[in-house]
Design a protein around this motif. Structure first.
Motif, PDB file in Angstrom:
ATOM      1  N   GLN A  32       1.201  -1.220  -0.028  1.00 29.41           N
ATOM      2  CA  GLN A  32      -0.198   0.179  -0.124  1.00 29.41           C
ATOM      3  C   GLN A  32       0.832   1.537  -0.172  1.00 29.41           C
ATOM      4  N   GLN A  33       0.434   2.427  -0.615  1.00 28.46           N
ATOM      5  CA  GLN A  33       1.641   3.132  -0.734  1.00 28.46           C
ATOM      6  C   GLN A  33       1.480   4.462   0.388  1.00 28.46           C
ATOM      7  N   ILE A  34       0.588   4.479   0.996  1.00 30.70           N
ATOM      8  CA  ILE A  34       0.878   5.450   2.179  1.00 30.70           C
ATOM      9  C   ILE A  34       1.930   4.558   3.658  1.00 30.70           C
ATOM     10  N   GLU A  35       1.692   2.829   2.958  1.00 33.93           N
ATOM     11  CA  GLU A  35       2.362   2.422   4.533  1.00 33.93           C
ATOM     12  C   GLU A  35       3.812   1.729   3.854  1.00 33.93           C
ATOM     13  N   GLN A  36       4.019   2.955   2.748  1.00 33.27           N
ATOM     14  CA  GLN A  36       5.573   2.371   1.283  1.00 33.27           C
ATOM     15  C   GLN A  36       5.643   3.977   1.903  1.00 33.27           C
ATOM     16  N   ILE A  37       5.217   4.630   1.764  1.00 37.86           N
ATOM     17  CA  ILE A  37       5.719   6.201   2.956  1.00 37.86           C
ATOM     18  C   ILE A  37       6.199   5.984   3.932  1.00 37.86           C
ATOM     19  N   GLN A  38       5.193   5.227   4.714  1.00 36.93           N
ATOM     20  CA  GLN A  38       5.477   5.016   6.006  1.00 36.93           C
ATOM     21  C   GLN A  38       6.796   4.600   6.540  1.00 36.93           C
ATOM     22  N   PHE A  39       7.253   3.240   6.027  1.00 36.70           N
ATOM     23  CA  PHE A  39       8.289   2.474   6.298  1.00 36.70           C
ATOM     24  C   PHE A  39       9.962   3.025   5.612  1.00 36.70           C
ATOM     25  N   SER A  40       9.866   3.940   4.753  1.00 38.31           N
ATOM     26  CA  SER A  40      10.717   4.908   4.170  1.00 38.31           C
ATOM     27  C   SER A  40      11.093   5.725   4.837  1.00 38.31           C
ATOM     28  N   GLY A  41      10.101   6.216   5.533  1.00 38.32           N
ATOM     29  CA  GLY A  41      10.582   7.551   6.411  1.00 38.32           C
ATOM     30  C   GLY A  41      10.902   6.885   7.610  1.00 38.32           C
ATOM     31  N   ARG A  42      10.610   6.006   8.206  1.00 35.49           N
ATOM     32  CA  ARG A  42      10.970   5.822   9.492  1.00 35.49           C
ATOM     33  C   ARG A  42      12.217   5.017   9.022  1.00 35.49           C
ATOM     34  N   ILE A  43      12.713   4.440   8.489  1.00 31.54           N
ATOM     35  CA  ILE A  43      14.619   4.120   7.835  1.00 31.54           C
ATOM     36  C   ILE A  43      14.681   5.125   7.833  1.00 31.54           C
ATOM     37  N   GLY A  44      14.572   6.312   6.803  1.00 27.34           N
ATOM     38  CA  GLY A  44      15.173   7.513   6.785  1.00 27.34           C
ATOM     39  C   GLY A  44      15.375   7.476   7.149  1.00 27.34           C
ATOM     40  N   LYS A  45      15.242   7.947   8.477  1.00 21.26           N
ATOM     41  CA  LYS A  45      15.121   9.178   9.772  1.00 21.26           C
ATOM     42  C   LYS A  45      15.995   8.369  10.636  1.00 21.26           C
ATOM     43  N   GLN A  46      16.049   6.193  11.122  1.00 20.43           N
ATOM     44  CA  GLN A  46      17.375   6.279  11.237  1.00 20.43           C
ATOM     45  C   GLN A  46      17.961   6.014  10.959  1.00 20.43           C
ATOM     46  N   ILE A  47      18.542   6.352   9.965  1.00 19.76           N
ATOM     47  CA  ILE A  47      20.218   6.172   8.717  1.00 19.76           C
ATOM     48  C   ILE A  47      20.647   7.133   8.273  1.00 19.76           C
ATOM     49  N   GLU A  48      19.636   8.329   8.598  1.00 21.20           N
ATOM     50  CA  GLU A  48      20.129   9.932   8.183  1.00 21.20           C
ATOM     51  C   GLU A  48      21.354   9.680   8.712  1.00 21.20           C
ATOM     52  N   GLY A  49      22.334  10.895   7.730  1.00 25.04           N
ATOM     53  CA  GLY A  49      23.763  11.039   7.925  1.00 25.04           C
ATOM     54  C   GLY A  49      24.528   9.706   8.856  1.00 25.04           C
ATOM     55  N   LEU A  50      24.916   8.644   8.509  1.00 18.22           N
ATOM     56  CA  LEU A  50      25.290   7.880   8.788  1.00 18.22           C
ATOM     57  C   LEU A  50      26.260   7.657   7.062  1.00 18.22           C
ATOM     58  N   PRO A  51      27.418   7.426   7.440  1.00 20.91           N
ATOM     59  CA  PRO A  51      27.911   7.171   6.574  1.00 20.91           C
ATOM     60  C   PRO A  51      28.226   5.783   5.670  1.00 20.91           C
ATOM     61  N   ASP A  52      28.315   5.347   4.109  1.00 20.95           N
ATOM     62  CA  ASP A  52      27.958   3.958   3.310  1.00 20.95           C
ATOM     63  C   ASP A  52      29.186   3.145   4.294  1.00 20.95           C
ATOM     64  N   GLY A  53      28.211   2.102   4.613  1.00 16.14           N
ATOM     65  CA  GLY A  53      28.975   0.963   5.351  1.00 16.14           C
ATOM     66  C   GLY A  53      28.656   0.975   6.373  1.00 16.14           C
ATOM     67  N   ALA A  54      28.369   1.515   7.396  1.00 15.98           N
ATOM     68  CA  ALA A  54      27.025   2.053   8.380  1.00 15.98           C
ATOM     69  C   ALA A  54      27.213   0.948   8.963  1.00 15.98           C
ATOM     70  N   GLN A  55      27.313  -0.051  10.351  1.00  8.47           N
ATOM     71  CA  GLN A  55      26.657  -0.953  10.353  1.00  8.47           C
ATOM     72  C   GLN A  55      24.761  -0.332  11.710  1.00  8.47           C
ATOM     73  N   ILE A  56      24.081  -0.455  10.617  1.00  9.16           N
ATOM     74  CA  ILE A  56      23.006  -0.589  11.886  1.00  9.16           C
ATOM     75  C   ILE A  56      22.642  -1.192  11.791  1.00  9.16           C
ATOM     76  N   GLU A  57      21.108  -1.206  13.685  1.00  7.81           N
ATOM     77  CA  GLU A  57      20.386  -1.983  14.173  1.00  7.81           C
ATOM     78  C   GLU A  57      18.829  -1.516  13.489  1.00  7.81           C
ATOM     79  N   LEU A  58      18.318  -1.506  12.982  1.00  5.45           N
ATOM     80  CA  LEU A  58      16.743  -0.652  12.843  1.00  5.45           C
ATOM     81  C   LEU A  58      15.840  -0.629  14.150  1.00  5.45           C
ATOM     82  N   LYS A  59      14.717  -0.346  13.936  1.00  8.93           N
ATOM     83  CA  LYS A  59      14.141  -0.872  15.015  1.00  8.93           C
ATOM     84  C   LYS A  59      12.867  -0.649  14.715  1.00  8.93           C
ATOM     85  N   GLY A  60      12.275  -2.223  14.908  1.00  4.88           N
ATOM     86  CA  GLY A  60      10.711  -2.546  14.646  1.00  4.88           C
ATOM     87  C   GLY A  60       9.555  -1.353  15.064  1.00  4.88           C
TER      88      GLY A  60
END
Length: 145
Positions: free
Chosen positions: A115-143
């Motif tokens: 669903q498009q709304i879910e896609q906007i939510q999903f990508s926005g949440r991930i984007g906020k979590q990884i903002e400013g990280l350098p390429d190759g940085a280790q991450i832990e996404l929060k559900g």
């Protein structure tokens, strides 16, 4: 929740004040005009939302750029997705299950519909979590519960 509300809530942290969606593709990329008349591209598969044109004239110039158009339409991938997953239902888009920015492949094995709304939510949440990280940085996404 409509698309403009979803963009405000889940992508507002980048500074966008959306007014109207003026274009979209089958993978949920959106071209958005903000309240100041600037144009932003929301790209769920690469998890970004950034200004791409300061006014309509710059947007028109971008629309004549072959490299931009090839990236925007994603013709080959859209064709593969359409053949395998069928036509999109109303309100749905093709979606990379694991975004490209997180190492997800631009391949059928990583594509589903969403669903498009879910896609906007999903990508926005991930984007906020990884903002400013350098390429190759280790991450832990929060559900989200």
């Amino acid at each position: 929740m409509n698309i403009i509300e979803a963009i405000k809530e889940f992508w507002g942290w980048v500074g966008i004040e959306p007014e109207e969606v003026v274009g979209e593709n089958d993978f949920g990329n959106l071209m958005i005009r903000d309240v100041q008349g600037r144009y932003w591209r929301l790209c769920p598969e690469d998890v970004y939302c950034k200004m791409v044109a300061r006014n309509r004239e710059e947007l028109d110039a971008l629309a004549r750029n072959e490299e931009f158009l090839a990236d925007w339409y994603m013709a080959d991938l859209t064709e593969v997705a359409g053949e395998a997953l069928g036509p999109l239902a109303l309100g749905c888009k093709y979606h990379l299950s694991v975004p490209g920015v997180l190492g997800g492949e631009y391949a059928l094995t990583n594509i589903r519909t969403i669903q498009q709304i879910e896609q906007i939510q999903f990508s926005g949440r991930i984007g906020k979590q990884i903002e400013g990280l350098p390429d190759g940085a280790q991450i832990e996404l929060k559900g989200i519960d």
